[in-house]
Design a protein around this motif. Structure first.
Motif, PDB file in Angstrom:
ATOM      1  N   ASP A   1       0.806  -1.215   0.000  1.00 49.36           N
ATOM      2  CA  ASP A   1       0.000   0.000   0.000  1.00 49.36           C
ATOM      3  C   ASP A   1       0.844   1.274   0.000  1.00 49.36           C
ATOM      4  OD1 ASP A   1      -2.749  -1.287   2.071  1.00 49.36           O
ATOM      5  OD2 ASP A   1      -2.314  -1.461  -0.069  1.00 49.36           O
ATOM      6  N   SER A   2       1.935   1.287   0.725  1.00 46.43           N
ATOM      7  CA  SER A   2       2.699   2.524   0.901  1.00 46.43           C
ATOM      8  C   SER A   2       3.422   2.979  -0.365  1.00 46.43           C
ATOM      9  CB  SER A   2       3.719   2.350   2.029  1.00 46.43           C
ATOM     10  OG  SER A   2       4.657   1.332   1.710  1.00 46.43           O
ATOM     11  N   VAL A   3       3.503   2.121  -1.387  1.00 52.89           N
ATOM     12  CA  VAL A   3       4.192   2.511  -2.622  1.00 52.89           C
ATOM     13  C   VAL A   3       3.235   2.631  -3.807  1.00 52.89           C
ATOM     14  CG1 VAL A   3       6.274   1.338  -1.792  1.00 52.89           C
ATOM     15  CG2 VAL A   3       4.801   0.198  -3.474  1.00 52.89           C
ATOM     16  N   LYS A   4       1.980   2.302  -3.603  1.00 53.49           N
ATOM     17  CA  LYS A   4       1.006   2.383  -4.708  1.00 53.49           C
ATOM     18  C   LYS A   4       0.934   3.803  -5.235  1.00 53.49           C
ATOM     19  CE  LYS A   4      -2.027  -1.450  -3.398  1.00 53.49           C
ATOM     20  NZ  LYS A   4      -3.357  -1.832  -2.859  1.00 53.49           N
ATOM     21  N   GLY A   5       0.964   3.926  -6.564  1.00 49.43           N
ATOM     22  CA  GLY A   5       0.917   5.234  -7.197  1.00 49.43           C
ATOM     23  C   GLY A   5       2.270   5.900  -7.320  1.00 49.43           C
ATOM     24  N   ARG A   6       3.282   5.347  -6.663  1.00 50.31           N
ATOM     25  CA  ARG A   6       4.633   5.932  -6.740  1.00 50.31           C
ATOM     26  C   ARG A   6       5.627   4.996  -7.419  1.00 50.31           C
ATOM     27  NH1 ARG A   6       7.466   6.855  -2.256  1.00 50.31           N
ATOM     28  NH2 ARG A   6       6.476   5.211  -1.010  1.00 50.31           N
ATOM     29  N   PHE A   7       5.463   3.685  -7.223  1.00 47.38           N
ATOM     30  CA  PHE A   7       6.377   2.700  -7.787  1.00 47.38           C
ATOM     31  C   PHE A   7       5.681   1.942  -8.917  1.00 47.38           C
ATOM     32  CE2 PHE A   7       9.201   1.817  -3.793  1.00 47.38           C
ATOM     33  CZ  PHE A   7       9.410   3.187  -3.655  1.00 47.38           C
ATOM     34  N   THR A   8       6.472   1.542  -9.912  1.00 51.22           N
ATOM     35  CA  THR A   8       5.953   0.744 -11.018  1.00 51.22           C
ATOM     36  C   THR A   8       6.911  -0.400 -11.309  1.00 51.22           C
ATOM     37  OG1 THR A   8       4.930   2.715 -12.015  1.00 51.22           O
ATOM     38  CG2 THR A   8       5.176   0.757 -13.408  1.00 51.22           C
ATOM     39  N   ILE A   9       6.386  -1.619 -11.264  1.00 51.25           N
ATOM     40  CA  ILE A   9       7.194  -2.784 -11.599  1.00 51.25           C
ATOM     41  C   ILE A   9       6.895  -3.196 -13.041  1.00 51.25           C
ATOM     42  CG2 ILE A   9       5.482  -4.448 -10.715  1.00 51.25           C
ATOM     43  CD1 ILE A   9       7.866  -6.176  -9.777  1.00 51.25           C
ATOM     44  N   SER A  10       7.927  -3.621 -13.758  1.00 45.29           N
ATOM     45  CA  SER A  10       7.750  -4.080 -15.132  1.00 45.29           C
ATOM     46  C   SER A  10       8.794  -5.164 -15.407  1.00 45.29           C
ATOM     47  CB  SER A  10       7.898  -2.920 -16.117  1.00 45.29           C
ATOM     48  OG  SER A  10       9.191  -2.354 -16.025  1.00 45.29           O
ATOM     49  N   ARG A  11       8.574  -5.895 -16.487  1.00 43.03           N
ATOM     50  CA  ARG A  11       9.528  -6.948 -16.833  1.00 43.03           C
ATOM     51  C   ARG A  11       9.757  -6.994 -18.337  1.00 43.03           C
ATOM     52  NH1 ARG A  11       7.075 -12.395 -14.618  1.00 43.03           N
ATOM     53  NH2 ARG A  11       8.522 -13.421 -16.086  1.00 43.03           N
ATOM     54  N   GLU A  12      10.937  -7.395 -18.707  1.00 45.39           N
ATOM     55  CA  GLU A  12      11.300  -7.614 -20.106  1.00 45.39           C
ATOM     56  C   GLU A  12      11.718  -9.080 -20.229  1.00 45.39           C
ATOM     57  OE1 GLU A  12      13.557  -4.392 -22.257  1.00 45.39           O
ATOM     58  OE2 GLU A  12      14.045  -3.842 -20.192  1.00 45.39           O
ATOM     59  N   ASP A  13      10.808  -9.916 -20.637  1.00 42.08           N
ATOM     60  CA  ASP A  13      11.076 -11.353 -20.671  1.00 42.08           C
ATOM     61  C   ASP A  13      12.170 -11.715 -21.673  1.00 42.08           C
ATOM     62  OD1 ASP A  13       7.601 -12.181 -20.044  1.00 42.08           O
ATOM     63  OD2 ASP A  13       9.286 -11.977 -18.656  1.00 42.08           O
ATOM     64  N   ALA A  14      12.272 -10.981 -22.765  1.00 37.28           N
ATOM     65  CA  ALA A  14      13.309 -11.276 -23.759  1.00 37.28           C
ATOM     66  C   ALA A  14      14.705 -11.056 -23.184  1.00 37.28           C
ATOM     67  CB  ALA A  14      13.101 -10.426 -24.992  1.00 37.28           C
ATOM     68  N   LYS A  15      14.785 -10.221 -22.142  1.00 33.81           N
ATOM     69  CA  LYS A  15      16.076  -9.921 -21.518  1.00 33.81           C
ATOM     70  C   LYS A  15      16.187 -10.506 -20.127  1.00 33.81           C
ATOM     71  CE  LYS A  15      16.636  -5.543 -24.028  1.00 33.81           C
ATOM     72  NZ  LYS A  15      16.867  -4.083 -23.895  1.00 33.81           N
ATOM     73  N   ASN A  16      15.177 -11.291 -19.710  1.00 31.89           N
ATOM     74  CA  ASN A  16      15.187 -11.876 -18.359  1.00 31.89           C
ATOM     75  C   ASN A  16      15.451 -10.812 -17.294  1.00 31.89           C
ATOM     76  OD1 ASN A  16      14.707 -14.451 -19.376  1.00 31.89           O
ATOM     77  ND2 ASN A  16      16.886 -14.964 -19.487  1.00 31.89           N
ATOM     78  N   THR A  17      14.746  -9.705 -17.418  1.00 32.24           N
ATOM     79  CA  THR A  17      14.994  -8.555 -16.554  1.00 32.24           C
ATOM     80  C   THR A  17      13.684  -8.043 -15.957  1.00 32.24           C
ATOM     81  OG1 THR A  17      16.930  -7.903 -17.857  1.00 32.24           O
ATOM     82  CG2 THR A  17      15.916  -6.215 -16.470  1.00 32.24           C
ATOM     83  N   VAL A  18      13.775  -7.616 -14.710  1.00 28.74           N
ATOM     84  CA  VAL A  18      12.651  -6.960 -14.057  1.00 28.74           C
ATOM     85  C   VAL A  18      13.132  -5.595 -13.566  1.00 28.74           C
ATOM     86  CG1 VAL A  18      13.127  -8.043 -11.812  1.00 28.74           C
ATOM     87  CG2 VAL A  18      10.828  -7.192 -12.325  1.00 28.74           C
ATOM     88  N   HIS A  19      12.248  -4.603 -13.665  1.00 27.48           N
ATOM     89  CA  HIS A  19      12.588  -3.239 -13.266  1.00 27.48           C
ATOM     90  C   HIS A  19      11.650  -2.773 -12.155  1.00 27.48           C
ATOM     91  CE1 HIS A  19      15.010  -2.956 -16.921  1.00 27.48           C
ATOM     92  NE2 HIS A  19      13.959  -3.375 -17.609  1.00 27.48           N
ATOM     93  N   LEU A  20      12.116  -1.789 -11.410  1.00 33.20           N
ATOM     94  CA  LEU A  20      11.264  -1.097 -10.449  1.00 33.20           C
ATOM     95  C   LEU A  20      11.520   0.385 -10.588  1.00 33.20           C
ATOM     96  CD1 LEU A  20       9.202  -1.490  -8.117  1.00 33.20           C
ATOM     97  CD2 LEU A  20      11.138  -1.245  -6.547  1.00 33.20           C
TER      98      LEU A  20
END
Length: 123
Positions: A61-80
């Motif tokens: 809850d404390s990061v909703k609206g401020r943090f965004t998680i995403s992933r790039e499966d072709a690069k086996n990478t996750v971002h925040l």
């Protein structure tokens, strides 16, 4: 063997932004859930955000609206992506990934952790 390596941590002023990345390498056929957790000294590690293989996300809850998680499966990478950072976001941030495998003795779904990257929010 599977390895996770985080990058992108550092010192930022309150209200600033950072982008963390985590590269998963090794013997990988696919990656299921991926996520970011954080820990401060003396406290338990806590979930920050997770993302499933089909893109469903979950945030504390404390990061909703401020943090965004995403992933790039072709690069086996996750971002925040972390925006509007607050001093209370200061912690060591850890990447986590669930990497299934099958061997002659069965199929398994272990999860792996990175070594952590320090995020400090301070003026």
């Amino acid at each position: 063997q599977v390895q996770l390596v985080e990058s992108g941590g550092g010192l930022v002023q309150p209200g600033g932004s950072l982008r963390l990345s985590c590269l998963v390498s090794g013997n990988i056929s696919r990656i299921n859930d991926m996520g970011w957790y954080r820990q401060v000294p003396g406290k338990q590690r806590e979930l920050v955000a997770t993302i499933t293989s089909d893109g469903r996300t979950k945030y504390r809850d404390s990061v909703k609206g401020r943090f965004t998680i995403s992933r790039e499966d072709a690069k086996n990478t996750v971002h925040l992506r972390m925006d509007s950072l607050k001093p209370e976001d200061t912690a060591v941030y850890y990447c986590n990934a669930e990497v299934p495998y099958c061997a002659h003795y069965g199929c398994y779904n272990p999860d792996y952790w990175g070594q952590g990257t320090q995020v400090t929010v301070s003026s």
